[in-house]
Design a protein around this motif. Structure first.
Motif, PDB file in Angstrom:
ATOM      1  N   MET A 101      54.802  31.875  40.096  1.00  0.00           N
ATOM      2  CA  MET A 101      53.668  32.562  39.484  1.00  0.00           C
ATOM      3  C   MET A 101      53.968  34.035  39.225  1.00  0.00           C
ATOM      4  O   MET A 101      53.618  34.588  38.175  1.00  0.00           O
ATOM      5  CB  MET A 101      52.438  32.432  40.385  1.00  0.00           C
ATOM      6  CG  MET A 101      51.171  33.053  39.828  1.00  0.00           C
ATOM      7  SD  MET A 101      49.754  32.733  40.915  1.00  0.00           S
ATOM      8  CE  MET A 101      50.266  33.608  42.406  1.00  0.00           C
ATOM      9  N   ILE A 102      54.660  34.688  40.172  1.00  0.00           N
ATOM     10  CA  ILE A 102      54.932  36.117  40.014  1.00  0.00           C
ATOM     11  C   ILE A 102      56.087  36.372  39.060  1.00  0.00           C
ATOM     12  O   ILE A 102      56.170  37.431  38.427  1.00  0.00           O
ATOM     13  CB  ILE A 102      55.208  36.765  41.405  1.00  0.00           C
ATOM     14  CG1 ILE A 102      55.018  38.284  41.343  1.00  0.00           C
ATOM     15  CG2 ILE A 102      56.598  36.429  41.904  1.00  0.00           C
ATOM     16  CD1 ILE A 102      53.599  38.717  41.115  1.00  0.00           C
ATOM     17  N   LEU A 103      57.003  35.397  38.925  1.00  0.00           N
ATOM     18  CA  LEU A 103      58.151  35.572  38.045  1.00  0.00           C
ATOM     19  C   LEU A 103      57.873  35.151  36.602  1.00  0.00           C
ATOM     20  O   LEU A 103      58.538  35.635  35.679  1.00  0.00           O
ATOM     21  CB  LEU A 103      59.351  34.783  38.580  1.00  0.00           C
ATOM     22  CG  LEU A 103      59.993  35.311  39.863  1.00  0.00           C
ATOM     23  CD1 LEU A 103      61.044  34.337  40.365  1.00  0.00           C
ATOM     24  CD2 LEU A 103      60.619  36.681  39.622  1.00  0.00           C
ATOM     25  N   GLN A 116      45.460  35.478  39.896  1.00  0.00           N
ATOM     26  CA  GLN A 116      46.843  35.159  40.263  1.00  0.00           C
ATOM     27  C   GLN A 116      47.458  36.269  41.106  1.00  0.00           C
ATOM     28  O   GLN A 116      48.189  36.009  42.057  1.00  0.00           O
ATOM     29  CB  GLN A 116      47.672  34.931  39.005  1.00  0.00           C
ATOM     30  CG  GLN A 116      47.339  33.639  38.279  1.00  0.00           C
ATOM     31  CD  GLN A 116      48.077  33.511  36.962  1.00  0.00           C
ATOM     32  OE1 GLN A 116      48.285  34.495  36.244  1.00  0.00           O
ATOM     33  NE2 GLN A 116      48.482  32.291  36.619  1.00  0.00           N
ATOM     34  N   LEU A 117      47.157  37.496  40.761  1.00  0.00           N
ATOM     35  CA  LEU A 117      47.674  38.635  41.526  1.00  0.00           C
ATOM     36  C   LEU A 117      47.142  38.611  42.951  1.00  0.00           C
ATOM     37  O   LEU A 117      47.892  38.842  43.909  1.00  0.00           O
ATOM     38  CB  LEU A 117      47.300  39.944  40.834  1.00  0.00           C
ATOM     39  CG  LEU A 117      47.802  41.233  41.509  1.00  0.00           C
ATOM     40  CD1 LEU A 117      49.323  41.238  41.588  1.00  0.00           C
ATOM     41  CD2 LEU A 117      47.294  42.467  40.764  1.00  0.00           C
ATOM     42  N   LEU A 118      45.864  38.313  43.099  1.00  0.00           N
ATOM     43  CA  LEU A 118      45.270  38.228  44.435  1.00  0.00           C
ATOM     44  C   LEU A 118      45.894  37.082  45.235  1.00  0.00           C
ATOM     45  O   LEU A 118      46.147  37.227  46.438  1.00  0.00           O
ATOM     46  CB  LEU A 118      43.755  38.022  44.325  1.00  0.00           C
ATOM     47  CG  LEU A 118      42.949  39.238  43.852  1.00  0.00           C
ATOM     48  CD1 LEU A 118      41.491  38.855  43.653  1.00  0.00           C
ATOM     49  CD2 LEU A 118      43.072  40.384  44.848  1.00  0.00           C
ATOM     50  N   PHE A 122      47.736  37.638  48.858  1.00  0.00           N
ATOM     51  CA  PHE A 122      47.309  36.943  50.078  1.00  0.00           C
ATOM     52  C   PHE A 122      48.346  35.942  50.569  1.00  0.00           C
ATOM     53  O   PHE A 122      48.495  35.741  51.780  1.00  0.00           O
ATOM     54  CB  PHE A 122      45.962  36.265  49.855  1.00  0.00           C
ATOM     55  CG  PHE A 122      44.796  37.217  49.828  1.00  0.00           C
ATOM     56  CD1 PHE A 122      44.436  37.909  50.980  1.00  0.00           C
ATOM     57  CD2 PHE A 122      44.078  37.437  48.671  1.00  0.00           C
ATOM     58  CE1 PHE A 122      43.373  38.803  50.975  1.00  0.00           C
ATOM     59  CE2 PHE A 122      43.012  38.327  48.643  1.00  0.00           C
ATOM     60  CZ  PHE A 122      42.657  39.008  49.797  1.00  0.00           C
ATOM     61  N   SER A 123      49.071  35.335  49.652  1.00  0.00           N
ATOM     62  CA  SER A 123      50.140  34.410  50.061  1.00  0.00           C
ATOM     63  C   SER A 123      51.259  35.163  50.766  1.00  0.00           C
ATOM     64  O   SER A 123      51.826  34.688  51.754  1.00  0.00           O
ATOM     65  CB  SER A 123      50.698  33.671  48.841  1.00  0.00           C
ATOM     66  OG  SER A 123      49.720  32.868  48.249  1.00  0.00           O
TER      67      SER A 123
END
Length: 228
Positions: A101-103, A116-118, A122-123
């Motif tokens: 998700m971050i990539l 998605q950023l949150l 949290f992950s």
């Protein structure tokens, strides 16, 4: 989304079966790939699917790379189960979707939402808490490292699959399993050797479940899903 939830749920039920199989992690990964490719091969034969050799040839490098990473990913995950608890190993491994998700915004120029950023924040906090609240022994720490290593490779396989175009989910998975076997077989022979004779009846049943359900069926569904 429902299929993805079912796939993730199925992956999450694998650990108890792994612990019933008395062979090394690399040997288990090899048997898993062999059983899975047998199942997928039978499905292709029965349904009389034709391979698009031109498309496969065009994407061969990505298929081989993703298959190799898949095999190594299995080894690391099985090692994680041996060194720490199932819950810690699984939670460490399931950091993979967060990495994807971050990539994805960087690699595929996809827009990241606030939600998605949150989730990423949290992950990440969750992984830190897992690391801090584990028993603190060397085994737990190694298990977490193996789990995170498997997560990185799992994320890499997922991202590589996004680049593969024109190859269907079943054909893609079959080719990747071949690549995994090509990598795992010589490694197992050089290191531990083949010790399937040590498997008990429970071990054989567990191995069949992992090879057929957790790999053959689930991976075909998973890689078909991510095409969309």
């Amino acid at each position: 989304k429902i299929l993805m939830i079912l796939v993730m749920f199925t992956f999450g039920t694998m650990a108890p079966f792994v612990r019933n199989i008395n062979v090394s992690s690399s040997e288990l990964a090899l048997y898993r790939a062999i059983l899975a490719i047998t199942l997928v091969g039978l499905y292709i034969f029965i349904t009389k699917q034709k391979f698009d050799l031109q498309s496969i040839k065009k994407e061969m490098l990505l298929l081989l790379l993703s298959g190799a990473f898949m095999g190594i990913n299995w080894i690391l995950l099985f090692e994680a189960y041996k060194y720490t608890t199932v819950s810690v190993a699984t939670l460490s491994y399931y950091f993979a979707p967060v990495l994807v998700m971050i990539l994805s915004p960087i690699i595929f120029k996809e827009k990241m939402t606030v939600k998605q950023l949150l989730c990423f924040i949290f992950s990440t906090i969750g992984i830190v808490l897992i690391t801090g609240t584990a028993s603190g022994g060397t085994n737990d720490f190694l298990g977490i490292l193996f789990g995170l290593g498997a997560a990185v490779l799992y994320a890499t396989v997922t991202l590589l699959n996004k680049f593969i175009k024109g190859v269907g989910g079943i054909q893609r998975t079959f080719t990747q399993f071949i690549s995994a076997i090509i990598i795992l077989f010589p490694y197992v022979c050089i290191t531990e050797g083949l010790n399937f004779s040590t498997l008990t009846s429970v071990g054989w049943v567990s191995l069949l479940v992992i090879g057929v359900v957790h790999t053959g069926i689930t991976y075909c569904v998973y890689f078909s899903i991510i095409e969309y």
